[in-house]
Design a protein around this motif. Sequence first.
Motif, short mmCIF file in Angstrom:
data_model
loop_
_atom_site.label_atom_id
_atom_site.label_comp_id
_atom_site.label_asym_id
_atom_site.label_seq_id
_atom_site.Cartn_x
_atom_site.Cartn_y
_atom_site.Cartn_z
N ASN A 132 0.83 -1.21 0.00
CA ASN A 132 0.00 0.00 0.00
C ASN A 132 0.86 1.26 0.00
OD1 ASN A 132 -2.37 -1.47 -0.04
ND2 ASN A 132 -2.58 -1.47 2.18
N ALA A 133 1.91 1.26 0.81
CA ALA A 133 2.82 2.41 0.83
C ALA A 133 3.47 2.60 -0.53
CB ALA A 133 3.89 2.22 1.92
N PHE A 134 3.88 1.51 -1.15
CA PHE A 134 4.56 1.58 -2.44
C PHE A 134 3.64 2.14 -3.52
CE2 PHE A 134 5.73 -0.30 -6.53
CZ PHE A 134 7.04 0.15 -6.63
N TRP A 135 2.42 1.63 -3.63
CA TRP A 135 1.60 2.07 -4.75
C TRP A 135 1.03 3.47 -4.52
CZ3 TRP A 135 -3.50 3.37 -4.87
CH2 TRP A 135 -4.35 2.87 -3.89
N VAL A 136 0.72 3.83 -3.27
CA VAL A 136 0.21 5.19 -3.02
C VAL A 136 1.32 6.21 -3.26
CG1 VAL A 136 -0.66 6.76 -1.24
CG2 VAL A 136 -1.64 4.48 -1.47
N GLY A 137 2.52 5.95 -2.72
CA GLY A 137 3.64 6.83 -2.98
C GLY A 137 3.97 6.92 -4.46
N GLY A 138 3.86 5.78 -5.15
CA GLY A 138 4.12 5.76 -6.59
C GLY A 138 3.13 6.59 -7.36
N VAL A 139 1.86 6.53 -6.99
CA VAL A 139 0.84 7.32 -7.68
C VAL A 139 1.10 8.81 -7.47
CG1 VAL A 139 -1.62 7.94 -7.64
CG2 VAL A 139 -0.95 5.55 -7.69
N ILE A 140 1.48 9.19 -6.25
CA ILE A 140 1.79 10.60 -5.98
C ILE A 140 2.97 11.04 -6.84
CG2 ILE A 140 2.61 12.21 -4.21
CD1 ILE A 140 0.95 10.53 -2.18
N CYS A 141 3.99 10.20 -6.94
CA CYS A 141 5.15 10.53 -7.76
C CYS A 141 4.81 10.59 -9.25
CB CYS A 141 6.28 9.54 -7.52
SG CYS A 141 7.00 9.67 -5.88
N VAL A 142 3.93 9.71 -9.71
CA VAL A 142 3.50 9.72 -11.11
C VAL A 142 2.77 11.03 -11.41
CG1 VAL A 142 1.86 8.67 -12.73
CG2 VAL A 142 3.47 7.24 -11.47
N ILE A 146 5.32 17.63 -14.41
CA ILE A 146 6.61 18.12 -14.94
C ILE A 146 6.65 17.97 -16.46
CG2 ILE A 146 9.08 17.60 -15.07
CD1 ILE A 146 8.93 16.92 -12.06
N ASP A 147 6.20 16.82 -16.97
CA ASP A 147 6.30 16.52 -18.40
C ASP A 147 5.25 17.23 -19.25
OD1 ASP A 147 8.43 14.86 -17.83
OD2 ASP A 147 7.25 13.01 -17.93
N LYS A 148 4.04 17.38 -18.76
CA LYS A 148 2.93 17.83 -19.59
C LYS A 148 2.49 19.27 -19.36
CE LYS A 148 2.47 13.77 -21.46
NZ LYS A 148 2.82 13.54 -22.84
N THR A 149 3.04 19.94 -18.36
CA THR A 149 2.66 21.33 -18.11
C THR A 149 3.88 22.22 -18.21
OG1 THR A 149 3.01 21.27 -15.71
CG2 THR A 149 0.85 20.56 -16.52
N LYS A 150 3.65 23.51 -18.18
CA LYS A 150 4.74 24.47 -18.19
C LYS A 150 5.07 24.95 -16.78
CE LYS A 150 4.01 25.95 -22.88
NZ LYS A 150 4.01 27.03 -23.83
N LEU A 151 4.53 24.27 -15.78
CA LEU A 151 4.83 24.64 -14.39
C LEU A 151 6.29 24.34 -14.08
CD1 LEU A 151 1.70 23.14 -12.60
CD2 LEU A 151 2.18 25.55 -12.98
N THR A 152 6.90 25.23 -13.33
CA THR A 152 8.28 24.98 -12.91
C THR A 152 8.28 23.94 -11.78
OG1 THR A 152 8.23 26.74 -11.25
CG2 THR A 152 8.95 27.35 -13.49
N PRO A 153 9.38 23.24 -11.60
CA PRO A 153 9.44 22.27 -10.50
C PRO A 153 9.15 22.90 -9.13
CG PRO A 153 11.22 21.85 -12.02
CD PRO A 153 10.57 23.12 -12.47
N ALA A 154 9.60 24.13 -8.94
CA ALA A 154 9.34 24.80 -7.66
C ALA A 154 7.85 24.99 -7.43
CB ALA A 154 10.07 26.14 -7.61
N ARG A 155 7.12 25.38 -8.46
CA ARG A 155 5.67 25.57 -8.32
C ARG A 155 4.97 24.25 -8.07
NH1 ARG A 155 3.73 30.56 -12.09
NH2 ARG A 155 5.32 31.97 -11.32
N ILE A 156 5.45 23.21 -8.71
CA ILE A 156 4.85 21.89 -8.49
C ILE A 156 5.08 21.44 -7.04
CG2 ILE A 156 4.98 19.45 -9.14
CD1 ILE A 156 5.64 20.45 -12.01
N LEU A 157 6.29 21.64 -6.54
CA LEU A 157 6.60 21.25 -5.17
C LEU A 157 5.75 22.02 -4.16
CD1 LEU A 157 10.50 21.01 -5.38
CD2 LEU A 157 8.84 19.15 -5.45
N VAL A 158 5.63 23.32 -4.36
CA VAL A 158 4.80 24.14 -3.47
C VAL A 158 3.34 23.70 -3.58
CG1 VAL A 158 3.93 26.48 -3.05
CG2 VAL A 158 6.37 26.10 -3.42
N SER A 159 2.90 23.38 -4.78
CA SER A 159 1.52 22.92 -4.97
C SER A 159 1.25 21.63 -4.21
CB SER A 159 1.23 22.71 -6.45
OG SER A 159 1.35 23.92 -7.16
N PHE A 160 2.22 20.72 -4.21
CA PHE A 160 2.05 19.47 -3.46
C PHE A 160 1.90 19.74 -1.96
CE2 PHE A 160 3.38 17.00 -7.15
CZ PHE A 160 2.65 15.84 -6.98
N VAL A 161 2.68 20.66 -1.42
CA VAL A 161 2.57 20.98 0.00
C VAL A 161 1.21 21.60 0.29
CG1 VAL A 161 3.50 22.39 1.89
CG2 VAL A 161 5.06 21.25 0.30
#
Length: 118
Positions: A5-15, A21-36
């Motif tokens: 359960n930990a593996f697949w939930v963490g994997g989905v969050i990472c996916v 990162i791949d499909k949007t023009k958001l910077t990594p910093a904005r993505i990280l802040v968005s996750f928080v």
Amino acid sequence: MDYINAFWVGGVICVIGQILIDKTKLTPARILVSFVVVGVILTALGIYKPLVEFAGAGATVPLCGFGYTMAEGVKKAVAESGAVGILTGGITAAAAGITSAIIFGYIFSLITKQRDKS
């Protein structure tokens, strides 16, 4: 089963992060802040705590788990100290993670060489 359960939930969050990162023009910093921020919002709505109970580290290790930790710290501090807990609770709850990030970042900056991105 806890590990799976930990593996697949963490994997989905990472996916989700990788897709952003791949499909949007958001910077990594904005993505990280968005996750928080998403972690804080889902905690406030009562959605993230059941996910943490189900997936354990799979939900608390990614950055949305950092938002969860901060939100839970604020709730606890407000219950104990009142309005002052709004300012102190999140930092107190996340102090170990923040300290680790600073220490390990400093150590690796001493070990590795800087180079241009180009």
